[in-house]
Enzyme design. Structure first.
Site, PDB file in Angstrom:
ATOM      1  N   GLU A  33     -13.304 -16.744 -12.852  1.00  0.00           N
ATOM      2  CA  GLU A  33     -12.949 -15.362 -13.333  1.00  0.00           C
ATOM      3  C   GLU A  33     -12.987 -15.279 -14.701  1.00  0.00           C
ATOM      4  O   GLU A  33     -13.079 -14.796 -16.095  1.00  0.00           O
ATOM      5  CB  GLU A  33     -11.647 -14.973 -13.508  1.00  0.00           C
ATOM      6  CG  GLU A  33     -11.666 -14.282 -12.061  1.00  0.00           C
ATOM      7  CD  GLU A  33     -10.585 -13.908 -11.252  1.00  0.00           C
ATOM      8  OE1 GLU A  33     -10.241 -13.251 -10.732  1.00  0.00           O
ATOM      9  OE2 GLU A  33      -8.846 -13.728 -12.099  1.00  0.00           O
TER      10      GLU A  33
ATOM     11  N   ASP B 226      -2.029  -6.852 -11.918  1.00  0.00           N
ATOM     12  CA  ASP B 226      -2.488  -6.772 -10.587  1.00  0.00           C
ATOM     13  C   ASP B 226      -1.886  -5.300 -10.326  1.00  0.00           C
ATOM     14  O   ASP B 226      -0.849  -5.042 -10.381  1.00  0.00           O
ATOM     15  CB  ASP B 226      -1.951  -7.377  -9.273  1.00  0.00           C
ATOM     16  CG  ASP B 226      -2.679  -9.069  -9.957  1.00  0.00           C
ATOM     17  OD1 ASP B 226      -3.822  -9.000 -10.544  1.00  0.00           O
ATOM     18  OD2 ASP B 226      -2.462  -9.678  -8.968  1.00  0.00           O
TER      19      ASP B 226
ATOM     20  N   GLY C 247       3.199  -9.505  -3.549  1.00  0.00           N
ATOM     21  CA  GLY C 247       2.505  -9.763  -4.358  1.00  0.00           C
ATOM     22  C   GLY C 247       1.853 -11.146  -4.748  1.00  0.00           C
ATOM     23  O   GLY C 247       1.891 -11.908  -4.058  1.00  0.00           O
TER      24      GLY C 247
ATOM     25  N   ASN D 151      -2.611 -16.898 -12.302  1.00  0.00           N
ATOM     26  CA  ASN D 151      -1.658 -17.765 -10.720  1.00  0.00           C
ATOM     27  C   ASN D 151      -1.727 -19.015 -10.551  1.00  0.00           C
ATOM     28  O   ASN D 151      -0.052 -20.016 -10.609  1.00  0.00           O
ATOM     29  CB  ASN D 151      -1.446 -16.856  -9.765  1.00  0.00           C
ATOM     30  CG  ASN D 151      -2.455 -15.410  -9.700  1.00  0.00           C
ATOM     31  OD1 ASN D 151      -1.444 -14.729 -10.038  1.00  0.00           O
ATOM     32  ND2 ASN D 151      -3.082 -14.462  -8.846  1.00  0.00           N
TER      33      ASN D 151
ATOM     34  N   ASP E 170      -4.264 -19.232  -4.666  1.00  0.00           N
ATOM     35  CA  ASP E 170      -3.269 -19.577  -6.226  1.00  0.00           C
ATOM     36  C   ASP E 170      -2.420 -20.513  -5.865  1.00  0.00           C
ATOM     37  O   ASP E 170      -2.363 -21.849  -6.682  1.00  0.00           O
ATOM     38  CB  ASP E 170      -3.635 -18.154  -6.824  1.00  0.00           C
ATOM     39  CG  ASP E 170      -4.592 -17.698  -7.597  1.00  0.00           C
ATOM     40  OD1 ASP E 170      -5.933 -18.634  -6.600  1.00  0.00           O
ATOM     41  OD2 ASP E 170      -4.810 -16.066  -7.413  1.00  0.00           O
TER      42      ASP E 170
HETATM   43  O1  RIB Z   1      -6.274 -14.851  -6.369  1.00  0.00           O
HETATM   44  C1  RIB Z   1      -5.746 -13.534  -6.605  1.00  0.00           C
HETATM   45  C2  RIB Z   1      -6.118 -13.302  -7.970  1.00  0.00           C
HETATM   46  O2  RIB Z   1      -7.326 -12.721  -7.934  1.00  0.00           O
HETATM   47  C3  RIB Z   1      -5.018 -11.588  -8.075  1.00  0.00           C
HETATM   48  O3  RIB Z   1      -4.070 -12.184  -8.153  1.00  0.00           O
HETATM   49  C4  RIB Z   1      -6.067 -10.890  -8.806  1.00  0.00           C
HETATM   50  O4  RIB Z   1      -5.878 -10.482 -10.261  1.00  0.00           O
HETATM   51  C5  RIB Z   1      -7.649 -10.960  -9.011  1.00  0.00           C
HETATM   52  O5  RIB Z   1      -7.944 -12.164  -9.988  1.00  0.00           O
END
Ligand code: RIB
Length: 305
Positions: free
Chosen positions: A139, A12, A287, A42, A252
């Site tokens: 993702e 990030d 963060g 996360n 997350d």
């Molecule tokens: O949901 C937040 C996350 O989305 C971030 O940490 C970023 O890396 C994206 O994957």
């Protein structure tokens, strides 16, 4: 292991800014931070920080970021035996912009996460079969997500699918095979093509998914709390009100805590209430992963909220 997260890791790159630049404009932003992120990592870290036994199946790139990503997961006790390198690729990265209202906008470059394949699930099959709960996001390639869902069904593992980032063409048949489908309101809007600006609209959009055969739909609504809809039940969980400084990764945090509590107690509503508080606690710090409290810090937060 109790929980398996099959998903992404990202680096990030978080810029804190009052305004976003217009085309052609250069704008100075007051602050920047780099951290470990990715929706999969996360969620794994949140569950592990609370005390969950978590394994991750993920791909890192062939670059300088990769060792740090693996070391970070290990420091938090996540089993990284199945976090492997995709040769010749870069690690996933996520430029994030946090505005003065603490809201985030995220771009993702999937990089190595694109290389997580069904074969990686087969390679971890024995360890996976011992897990009670699997968590998936979007993702990584959809065929890997669908393969993992079928694997879970064959081996009686409960599944949470977090459809993030949302894609309008998600195969809803696979969503229906999951025990929990957990979008946020923006994802719900993209998935259904329906408006979600009020609680009533959210419920209508949710019902349209339930009619297609979903079992349990849990919608995270940010500062408006969360909603659990099934064919038999509808429960709204109130938010825990805090002064937010950075909402990145709060969804997350919610899912990681929900998974941990679900495995621990089997009680969905209790898991949602704890997850709501955990996500609220996370937005009080900057963060993504670094804002997630461990069990002790979370208990202190609960004592005063
Ligand atoms: O949901 C937040 C996350 O989305 C971030 O940490 C970023 O890396 C994206 O994957």
């Amino acid at each position: 292991m109790e929980i398996a997260v099959i998903g992404s890791n990202m680096v990030d790159l978080i810029t804190y800014t009052n305004h976003l630049p217009k085309a052609g404009e250069t704008l100075e932003a007051p602050d920047f931070a780099i951290g470990c992120g990715g929706k999969g990592a996360n969620q794994a870290i949140a569950a592990a920080k609370l005390g969950g036994k978590v394994m991750m199946i993920s791909k890192v790139g062939d670059d300088l970021f990769a060792p740090n990503t693996v070391a970070n997961l290990q420091q938090q006790g996540v089993d990284t035996r199945y976090v492997t390198t995709a040769p010749g690729t870069s690690s996933g990265v996520a430029p994030i912009f946090v505005d003065e209202q603490s809201q985030n906008r995220i771009l993702i470059v999937k990089g190595a996460n694109q290389q997580l394949k069904p074969a990686d699930i087969d390679a971890a099959a024995d360890a996976l079969k011992a897990c009670q709960l699997m968590i998936l996001q979007l993702e990584i390639p959809p065929e890997t997500v669908y393969y993992a869902i079928d694997f879970a069904r064959q081996h009686d593992i409960k599944v949470i699918l977090n459809p993030a980032p949302a894609v309008a063409n998600l195969d809803i048949q696979y969503a229906c095979k999951c025990d929990f489908f957990m979008p946020n309101e923006t994802e719900l809007e993209i998935l259904t093509g329906m408006p979600v600006s009020s609680d009533e609209e959210v419920k209508l959009a949710g019902q349209s998914l339930l009619k297609r055969g979903l079992k349990n739909l849990i919608i995270t609504l940010g500062s408006r709390g969360s909603l659990w809809m099934s064919n038999d039940d509808l429960h709204q969980v109130a938010p825990v009100t805090v002064r937010a400084v950075d909402t990145s990764g709060a969804g997350d945090a919610f899912i990681g805590c929900f998974a941990y509590m679900l495995v621990k107690t089997g009680n969905i509503l209790e898991a949602m209430q704890q997850a709501s508080a955990y996500a609220a606690c996370s937005v009080t710090e900057r963060g993504t992963q670094r804002s997630y409290p461990d069990a002790e810090t979370f208990q202190r937060f609960l004592n005063v909220h």
